[in-house]
Design a protein around this motif. Structure first.
Motif, PDB file in Angstrom:
ATOM      1  N   PHE A  70       0.620  -1.186   0.100  1.00  0.00           N
ATOM      2  CA  PHE A  70       0.615   0.220   0.031  1.00  0.00           C
ATOM      3  C   PHE A  70       0.463   1.152   0.059  1.00  0.00           C
ATOM      4  O   PHE A  70       2.257   0.981   1.394  1.00  0.00           O
ATOM      5  CB  PHE A  70      -0.905   0.340   1.222  1.00  0.00           C
ATOM      6  CG  PHE A  70      -1.889  -1.286   0.823  1.00  0.00           C
ATOM      7  CD1 PHE A  70      -3.028  -0.662   0.664  1.00  0.00           C
ATOM      8  CD2 PHE A  70      -1.472  -2.094   1.498  1.00  0.00           C
ATOM      9  CE1 PHE A  70      -4.531  -0.992  -0.061  1.00  0.00           C
ATOM     10  CE2 PHE A  70      -3.006  -3.068   1.805  1.00  0.00           C
ATOM     11  CZ  PHE A  70      -4.166  -2.646   1.463  1.00  0.00           C
ATOM     12  N   VAL A  71       0.672   2.302  -0.897  1.00  0.00           N
ATOM     13  CA  VAL A  71       0.801   4.077  -0.524  1.00  0.00           C
ATOM     14  C   VAL A  71      -0.015   4.353  -0.854  1.00  0.00           C
ATOM     15  O   VAL A  71      -0.732   4.366  -1.381  1.00  0.00           O
ATOM     16  CB  VAL A  71       1.919   4.463  -1.998  1.00  0.00           C
ATOM     17  CG1 VAL A  71       2.255   4.861  -1.891  1.00  0.00           C
ATOM     18  CG2 VAL A  71       3.038   3.282  -1.896  1.00  0.00           C
ATOM     19  N   PHE A  72      -0.481   5.293   0.712  1.00  0.00           N
ATOM     20  CA  PHE A  72      -1.410   6.021   0.349  1.00  0.00           C
ATOM     21  C   PHE A  72      -1.211   7.661   0.725  1.00  0.00           C
ATOM     22  O   PHE A  72       0.691   7.967   0.484  1.00  0.00           O
ATOM     23  CB  PHE A  72      -2.135   5.861   2.216  1.00  0.00           C
ATOM     24  CG  PHE A  72      -3.123   4.825   2.560  1.00  0.00           C
ATOM     25  CD1 PHE A  72      -3.090   4.060   1.947  1.00  0.00           C
ATOM     26  CD2 PHE A  72      -1.664   4.069   3.503  1.00  0.00           C
ATOM     27  CE1 PHE A  72      -3.877   3.301   1.927  1.00  0.00           C
ATOM     28  CE2 PHE A  72      -2.110   2.633   3.922  1.00  0.00           C
ATOM     29  CZ  PHE A  72      -4.001   2.043   3.142  1.00  0.00           C
ATOM     30  N   GLN A  73      -1.717   8.425   0.270  1.00  0.00           N
ATOM     31  CA  GLN A  73      -1.496   9.789   0.114  1.00  0.00           C
ATOM     32  C   GLN A  73      -0.497  10.389   1.101  1.00  0.00           C
ATOM     33  O   GLN A  73       0.224  10.899   1.075  1.00  0.00           O
ATOM     34  CB  GLN A  73      -2.881  10.808   0.024  1.00  0.00           C
ATOM     35  CG  GLN A  73      -2.670  11.969  -0.061  1.00  0.00           C
ATOM     36  CD  GLN A  73      -4.161  12.927  -0.554  1.00  0.00           C
ATOM     37  OE1 GLN A  73      -5.024  12.000  -0.242  1.00  0.00           O
ATOM     38  NE2 GLN A  73      -4.048  13.970  -1.140  1.00  0.00           N
ATOM     39  N   ALA A 132       7.470   5.105   1.716  1.00  0.00           N
ATOM     40  CA  ALA A 132       6.224   4.308   1.936  1.00  0.00           C
ATOM     41  C   ALA A 132       6.720   3.004   0.197  1.00  0.00           C
ATOM     42  O   ALA A 132       5.508   1.509   0.307  1.00  0.00           O
ATOM     43  CB  ALA A 132       4.782   5.378   1.460  1.00  0.00           C
ATOM     44  N   CYS A 133       6.655   3.935  -0.625  1.00  0.00           N
ATOM     45  CA  CYS A 133       7.167   2.807  -2.225  1.00  0.00           C
ATOM     46  C   CYS A 133       7.663   1.980  -2.157  1.00  0.00           C
ATOM     47  O   CYS A 133       7.566   0.809  -1.858  1.00  0.00           O
ATOM     48  CB  CYS A 133       7.223   3.771  -3.118  1.00  0.00           C
ATOM     49  SG  CYS A 133       6.408   5.040  -3.788  1.00  0.00           S
ATOM     50  N   ALA A 134       8.869   1.976  -1.608  1.00  0.00           N
ATOM     51  CA  ALA A 134       9.645   0.899  -1.012  1.00  0.00           C
ATOM     52  C   ALA A 134       9.494  -0.332   0.192  1.00  0.00           C
ATOM     53  O   ALA A 134       9.225  -1.396   0.145  1.00  0.00           O
ATOM     54  CB  ALA A 134      10.974   1.696  -0.551  1.00  0.00           C
ATOM     55  N   ALA A 146      -2.405   1.815  -4.466  1.00  0.00           N
ATOM     56  CA  ALA A 146      -1.454   3.570  -4.696  1.00  0.00           C
ATOM     57  C   ALA A 146      -2.857   4.699  -4.492  1.00  0.00           C
ATOM     58  O   ALA A 146      -3.201   4.604  -5.410  1.00  0.00           O
ATOM     59  CB  ALA A 146       0.179   3.873  -5.094  1.00  0.00           C
ATOM     60  N   ASP A 147      -3.376   4.998  -3.411  1.00  0.00           N
ATOM     61  CA  ASP A 147      -4.073   5.502  -3.562  1.00  0.00           C
ATOM     62  C   ASP A 147      -3.779   7.462  -3.437  1.00  0.00           C
ATOM     63  O   ASP A 147      -3.373   8.025  -2.476  1.00  0.00           O
ATOM     64  CB  ASP A 147      -4.865   4.872  -1.866  1.00  0.00           C
ATOM     65  CG  ASP A 147      -6.207   6.521  -2.232  1.00  0.00           C
ATOM     66  OD1 ASP A 147      -6.359   6.528  -2.916  1.00  0.00           O
ATOM     67  OD2 ASP A 147      -7.043   5.715  -1.480  1.00  0.00           O
TER      68      ASP A 147
ATOM     69  N   VAL B 844      -7.950   4.069   7.329  1.00  0.00           N
ATOM     70  CA  VAL B 844      -7.322   5.204   6.556  1.00  0.00           C
ATOM     71  C   VAL B 844      -7.750   6.124   5.451  1.00  0.00           C
ATOM     72  O   VAL B 844      -6.697   6.899   4.698  1.00  0.00           O
ATOM     73  CB  VAL B 844      -6.668   3.681   5.679  1.00  0.00           C
ATOM     74  CG1 VAL B 844      -5.568   3.045   6.581  1.00  0.00           C
ATOM     75  CG2 VAL B 844      -7.770   3.346   4.329  1.00  0.00           C
ATOM     76  N   SER B 845      -8.877   5.696   5.298  1.00  0.00           N
ATOM     77  CA  SER B 845      -9.692   6.880   4.654  1.00  0.00           C
ATOM     78  C   SER B 845      -9.516   8.314   5.081  1.00  0.00           C
ATOM     79  O   SER B 845      -9.592   8.937   6.125  1.00  0.00           O
ATOM     80  CB  SER B 845     -11.057   6.393   4.758  1.00  0.00           C
ATOM     81  OG  SER B 845     -11.922   5.842   5.314  1.00  0.00           O
ATOM     82  N   TYR B 846      -9.145   9.756   4.537  1.00  0.00           N
ATOM     83  CA  TYR B 846      -8.828  11.080   4.466  1.00  0.00           C
ATOM     84  C   TYR B 846     -10.844  11.611   4.210  1.00  0.00           C
ATOM     85  O   TYR B 846     -10.956  10.675   2.928  1.00  0.00           O
ATOM     86  CB  TYR B 846      -8.283  11.043   4.269  1.00  0.00           C
ATOM     87  CG  TYR B 846      -7.388  10.878   2.878  1.00  0.00           C
ATOM     88  CD1 TYR B 846      -6.097   9.541   3.320  1.00  0.00           C
ATOM     89  CD2 TYR B 846      -7.548  11.235   1.925  1.00  0.00           C
ATOM     90  CE1 TYR B 846      -6.196   9.312   2.353  1.00  0.00           C
ATOM     91  CE2 TYR B 846      -7.497  10.688   0.982  1.00  0.00           C
ATOM     92  CZ  TYR B 846      -6.484   9.613   1.193  1.00  0.00           C
ATOM     93  OH  TYR B 846      -5.559   9.268   0.151  1.00  0.00           O
ATOM     94  N   GLU B 847     -11.499  12.015   4.613  1.00  0.00           N
ATOM     95  CA  GLU B 847     -12.068  12.730   4.155  1.00  0.00           C
ATOM     96  C   GLU B 847     -12.302  13.746   2.926  1.00  0.00           C
ATOM     97  O   GLU B 847     -11.308  13.703   2.649  1.00  0.00           O
ATOM     98  CB  GLU B 847     -12.872  13.846   5.848  1.00  0.00           C
ATOM     99  CG  GLU B 847     -12.622  15.009   6.070  1.00  0.00           C
ATOM    100  CD  GLU B 847     -11.759  14.470   6.730  1.00  0.00           C
ATOM    101  OE1 GLU B 847     -10.605  14.835   8.241  1.00  0.00           O
ATOM    102  OE2 GLU B 847     -11.069  13.457   6.959  1.00  0.00           O
TER     103      GLU B 847
END
Lengths: 230, 847
Positions: A70-73, A132-134, A146-147, B844-847
């Protein structure tokens, strides 16, 4: 009210696929369902040959741990761990031995060899996303989700992160699914899918920023200001 | 803004419930302490009023004050015959010579009627005494008749008309219970027996001297007029006072006695409130941090910093007020419970639980003010958030440096340690007690302030096994507890204080036990020790034992508290003066001679305890003036000795003590018996036990049993302390629950991330549990180290007072550590479950 309806899509191995669409189009929901973070009421999701939809919580945890990255914002890193500890976290959780050669290759690829002992707060936003990517790649997952990975980054850092994701597909043979609202980011993908109102409404292969923008414009009755998407 | 503030409480109910609980607990102790004190005070005032109901008294000058032991400490007497003259004075209705003495009443179960530490007393029954009311049957009118006070009759298990035995004046007497009387108030568990007057006066006033004469006025005569008219009968040895004066004196004496108890309880209430304040400020700090964006938004739409600040304080005041109200109710509940418990063990306290305005107001104010103060610091921080922060995703709050606090803590700890060191090096003088006490308090407070600074290092060490053994959960948990050292330290504060107290007390207790055991074994040669539950062995038992053929030697330790003055000096103390056999020091007790010659005892000289000699400045060759009921005597100090077996400050031969105090008024608290040649200790014990069995209250102990009985007394003290530790553990658990629950909410995102990358629910729960255990163990380890090291200095300081050996109870300390682990696990249950149940997507979700 349903977020997704009649979406039937395959994501190829060894591909970087981007999902685009306006706010509320269901792109995040689609990704959450695929990643076992959300449940679909009907239909099925198959990842790496495994039926995700019927999995119990314990199986989902194993799935995320062993087969997904996972990669989040934002909030990608655990603040109390160093960059290196964050990268090896999935392996630690799974109690799997660290493959030094692969780790070195990944670290080399993200260009963070000299920052491994730093805490996340001592890294820039771009560096944090690269860590995070690594982390997402180090366990050789079947697919990386990837979000909005570049949602909080300036254009230079975005370019670095996206370039790295593309190389991980081309050089390391990974599969990446990325949700984004940025046409430039989407142009790094092999293929771009377009969602609107919970339906799959279009697709562009080998995109450029212009072709993506054109496709987006075609989806809308009237052009909206750039800031309104997301 | 007020609406925003109050809505905020409703929206974050769980969070505020925890703060509410913290306030309520702290205030409950304060309210409970105050009302307990009021209740005890009013009970004892009731007893005092009941004990001195007359309009005026004739008494020895300055004397006759209320003594819990039953008047044995009285120094002078009033001639009983004076009562007849008083009765002739104009306006006098009754003049009653009052005297009392120790008695043992054998109950229906064959044991002595006695509750806890309350005295057991006999009074002559004077028919015309208005203070005594016969409510059933009749008063005693023959030497073999007694009447019992209502509560005494109930606890004896007898009914009127039953026959039993009493031990009085050293003899066992068969008596019949002929009546039940009231003395005008609750007697707090004292056993009260009324005897036929002439028998009573013969027993307790053999010389014709009574404690005082109670004078009741006829209608129309005031107490002041009475005292004026009685003036003619006063002399250098007799003074007249009004009843009110006497009662006031007695009450002052009781308040002084209770003052110690109140101080003790208030210290605990203060600790509870102090720790409560920690929890409250922790709660507000965290809740403010989480709502930073909300505040920034309020600022962005035009709220001033002052308004934001006020809105948080309003919330704190609301929490404080409601929490305090709950606390007051809880505190009164605590007292009701305590009263029931005391009642069950025979300590009868005054009927109603006092809900006086002062207690309620003080408790409410204290709780609210502490809450508002605790919230003020985070509120100020929240008020100063720049509105642009609202636009950002992550609002960061700069942590204040802990350096200032660490430096202050270091200084305080250093000063405290210096005080303790000074006391250790200059053992002896009384001023050093103060240095030791203040030093110890300063060290504890300093360490509390230092705790955030120490947290990182200490927790690093404590967490090491977890980090090694449980990957990666151990490392995550360590990261979480050292992330905010100030918060971890505050959370551990309650346990730190509680464990410091327990650590210190268990070291002192075990050392004291060991010291006493060592002393008894090395300094006495007696085979048996006889003691009495009433602290006075009946004279008959003494003669009976001495007459046994199995007994080779028996030593009586008779004592009386008498004023002793160094010749030419007027500062008098009333230490215990003991009368013993001439050859005691050769045979039964091995004492160290510090100066002079112990053989001078046989010449009628006084030998004195080293500690008393230092305290009062006595030396060999000095002349002491000892004043007893039979008059003053000059005694030369023949020797200074040191032993821990004898409690008395001054020791004289039996004949000298008899010349000061009539034998009936001497207390014999210990009898030491050695076997005749060729008699086994077991046979001796059987014979002696049989001889004293009619006297009911006398216990026969071998040396080992004696030592273990002393150990039991120490253990009773420990039980009380463990009960108080229990309270601090309860507060600690709540504090840890509070902190963990809030920090779980605070780390929602991070937890979501961990779950997303594959952390299982159990692993997540494990992280929270380890965090909790680390926090609890941290508090315990620091507290125990402080407590044990402070207590370890005591044997050096108090070596002269009998605390000669240092024993560290590793077993108990280990048990405390285990308790900390249990506390940690218990406290983590709820927060860990909450964390594990958190939905990954929400996180994990952000608004």
């Amino acid at each position: 009210m349903r977020a997704l309806a009649g979406v039937d899509v395959d994501f190829g191995r060894g591909e970087l696929t981007a999902i685009m669409g306006p706010s509320g189009s269901g792109k995040s929901t689609l990704m959450h369902c695929m990643a076992g973070l959300d449940r679909s009421d009907a239909g099925s999701v198959v990842v790496d040959g495994l039926e995700v939809s019927g999995m119990r919580e314990r199986q989902l945890t194993r799935l995320r741990r062993d087969r997904l990255g996972f990669v989040f914002q934002a909030f990608n890193l655990v603040p109390t761990l160093t960059a290196l500890e964050n990268i090896t976290l999935p392996l630690d959780i799974a109690r799997r031995p660290v493959d030094r050669a692969h780790l070195d290759a990944v670290v080399q690829a993200v260009g963070l060899a000299d920052r491994l002992d730093h805490k996340p707060t001592e890294l820039s936003g771009g560096q944090q996303q690269r860590v995070a990517c690594a982390r997402a790649l180090v366990s050789r997952p079947a697919v990386v989700f990837a979000d909005e990975p570049t949602g909080n980054l300036d254009s230079t850092s975005s370019g670095e992160v996206l370039g790295f994701l593309r190389r991980s597909v081309d050089d390391l043979g990974q599969s990446v699914v990325m949700v984004t609202h940025d046409p430039t980011a989407a142009s790094y993908a092999h293929r771009v899918l377009f969602l609107a109102d919970g339906r799959l409404v279009g697709e562009v292969t080998d995109p450029t920023p212009d072709s993506v923008l054109a496709a987006l414009t075609a989806l809308r009755p009237a052009p909206a200001p750039a800031g309104a998407v997301g | 803004m007020l609406r925003v503030a109050l809505r905020g409480i409703r929206a974050h109910l769980v969070r505020f419930l925890l703060s509410l609980l913290a306030v309520a607990l702290g205030v409950a102790f304060v309210a409970g302490t105050f009302s307990l004190r009021t209740m005890m005070s009013s009970t004892f005032s009731g007893i005092v009023d009941a004990a001195a109901p007359a309009d005026a008294y004739l008494r020895p000058p300055g004397g006759g004050a209320f003594t819990a032991e039953g008047g044995t400490g009285s120094t002078g007497t009033v001639p009983r015959a004076l009562a007849a003259e008083v009765a002739e004075v104009d306006g006098v209705a009754h003049a009653i010579p009052e005297v009392q003495g120790a008695i043992v009443l054998v109950g229906a179960d064959g044991t002595a009627v006695q509750s806890t530490q309350a005295p057991s007393m006999a009074f002559p029954y004077v028919t015309e005494d208005p203070a005594i009311e016969v409510v059933e049957g009749r008063g005693p009118s023959a030497p073999d008749e007694v009447a019992l006070e209502t509560a005494t009759l109930a606890s004896s298990g007898f009914a009127i008309g039953d026959a039993t035995q009493v031990v009085v004046g050293g003899q066992v007497t068969d008596v019949e219970i002929v009546g039940r009387v009231d003395m005008g108030g609750p007697m707090a568990g004292a056993t009260i027996v009324l005897v036929e007057p002439e028998t009573g006066y013969a027993l307790f006033a053999p010389d014709g001297g009574v404690g005082d004469i109670a004078v009741y006025a006829q209608d129309g005569t005031t107490a002041e007029q009475l005292v004026d008219r009685l003036g003619a009968l006063t002399s250098a040895d007799v003074e007249a006072v009004t009843g009110q004066e006497l009662r006031d004196e007695n009450k002052a004496a009781i308040d002084e006695m209770l003052g110690f108890v109140t101080t003790f309880l208030l210290v605990f209430a203060a600790i509870a409130l102090f720790v409560g304040a920690f929890i409250i400020s922790n709660t507000f700090a965290m809740s403010v941090r989480q709502r930073m964006r909300e505040f920034a938004l309020l600022r962005a739409v035009g709220a001033s910093p002052a308004q934001v600040f006020t809105s948080i304080l309003v919330q704190a005041a609301a929490v404080g007020l409601i929490g305090s109200a709950l606390g007051v109710a809880g505190g009164l509940g605590l007292v009701v419970g305590l009263k029931a418990v005391l009642g069950a063990v025979g300590m009868d306290l005054a009927g109603s639980i006092p809900v006086d305005a002062a207690t309620v107001v003080v408790s409410l104010v204290v709780g609210t003010v502490v809450s508002v103060l605790a919230a003020a610091v985070p509120a100020r921080r929240a008020a100063l958030v720049p509105p642009v922060e609202a636009m950002r995703d992550e609002v960061t709050v700069p942590e204040r440096s802990i350096r200032v606090r660490a430096v202050a803590g270091l200084v305080l700890t250093g000063l405290g340690a210096a005080g303790v060191a000074a006391a250790t090096l200059n053992s002896g003088p009384d001023t050093m007690d103060a240095a030791l006490g203040a030093g110890a308090a300063a060290v504890l407070l300093g360490v509390l302030m230092l705790a955030p600074g120490m947290a990182r290092g200490v927790l690093g060490v404590l967490a090491w096994p977890f980090v090694r053994a449980i990957r990666p959960v151990g490392r995550l948990a360590r990261g979480n507890v050292v992330r905010n050292p100030r918060r971890t330290a505050s959370t551990a504060g309650a346990l730190m204080i509680g464990m410091a107290l327990v650590g210190a007390v268990s070291v002192i207790a075990v050392s004291a036990q060991q010291s006493v055991a060592g002393v008894v074994e090395s300094q006495t040669n007696a085979d048996l020790v006889l003691r009495s539950a009433t602290f006075d062995i009946p004279k008959g038992a003494i003669t009976d034992v001495a007459a046994l053929s199995e007994v080779g030697r028996s030593d009586v330790f008779a004592a009386a508290a008498l004023p002793v003055t160094l010749d030419g000096d007027d500062a008098a103390g009333t230490p215990y003066v003991a009368g013993v056999a001439d050859d005691l020091f050769d045979r039964t007790i091995e004492a160290e001679t510090v100066d002079g010659d112990l053989a001078s005892l046989a010449d009628g000289e006084a030998v004195v305890q080293e500690s008393a000699a230092e305290e009062y400045g006595w030396a060999v060759g000095d002349t002491l003036v000892v004043t007893g009921p039979r008059g003053p005597q000059d005694l030369t100090v023949g020797a200074v000795f040191s032993t821990n077996v004898l409690g008395a400050a001054v020791v004289v031969r039996t004949e000298v003590l008899d010349g000061l105090v009539p034998p009936e008024q001497q207390l014999v608290d210990t009898l030491m018996v050695s076997a005749a040649d060729g008699v086994a200790v077991a046979d001796l014990k059987n014979a002696v036990a049989e001889a004293v069995s009619p006297y009911v209250v006398v216990s026969v102990l071998t040396q080992e049993e004696f030592v273990s009985q002393l150990a039991d007394q120490v253990n009773q003290v420990l039980v009380i302390l463990y009960a108080l530790l229990g309270l601090s553990v309860v507060i600690a658990v709540l504090g840890i629950v509070n902190t963990l629950a809030l920090s779980v909410i605070e780390r929602t995102r991070e937890i979501g991330l961990l779950r997303a990358v594959g952390l299982g629910r159990l692993q997540l729960a494990g992280t929270v549990v380890i965090e909790s255990v680390l926090t609890a163990v941290f508090g315990t380890v620091v507290g125990l180290v402080v407590g044990v090291s402070l207590a370890a200095t005591l044997p050096t300081v108090y070596a002269d007072d009998g605390l000669s050996e240092l024993v560290i109870p590793w077993g108990s300390l280990g048990a405390m550590l285990a308790l900390a682990v249990v506390v940690g696990v218990l406290a983590a249950l709820w927060p860990a479950t909450r964390a594990a149940r958190m939905r990954v997507l929400d996180a994990v979700s952000y608004e």
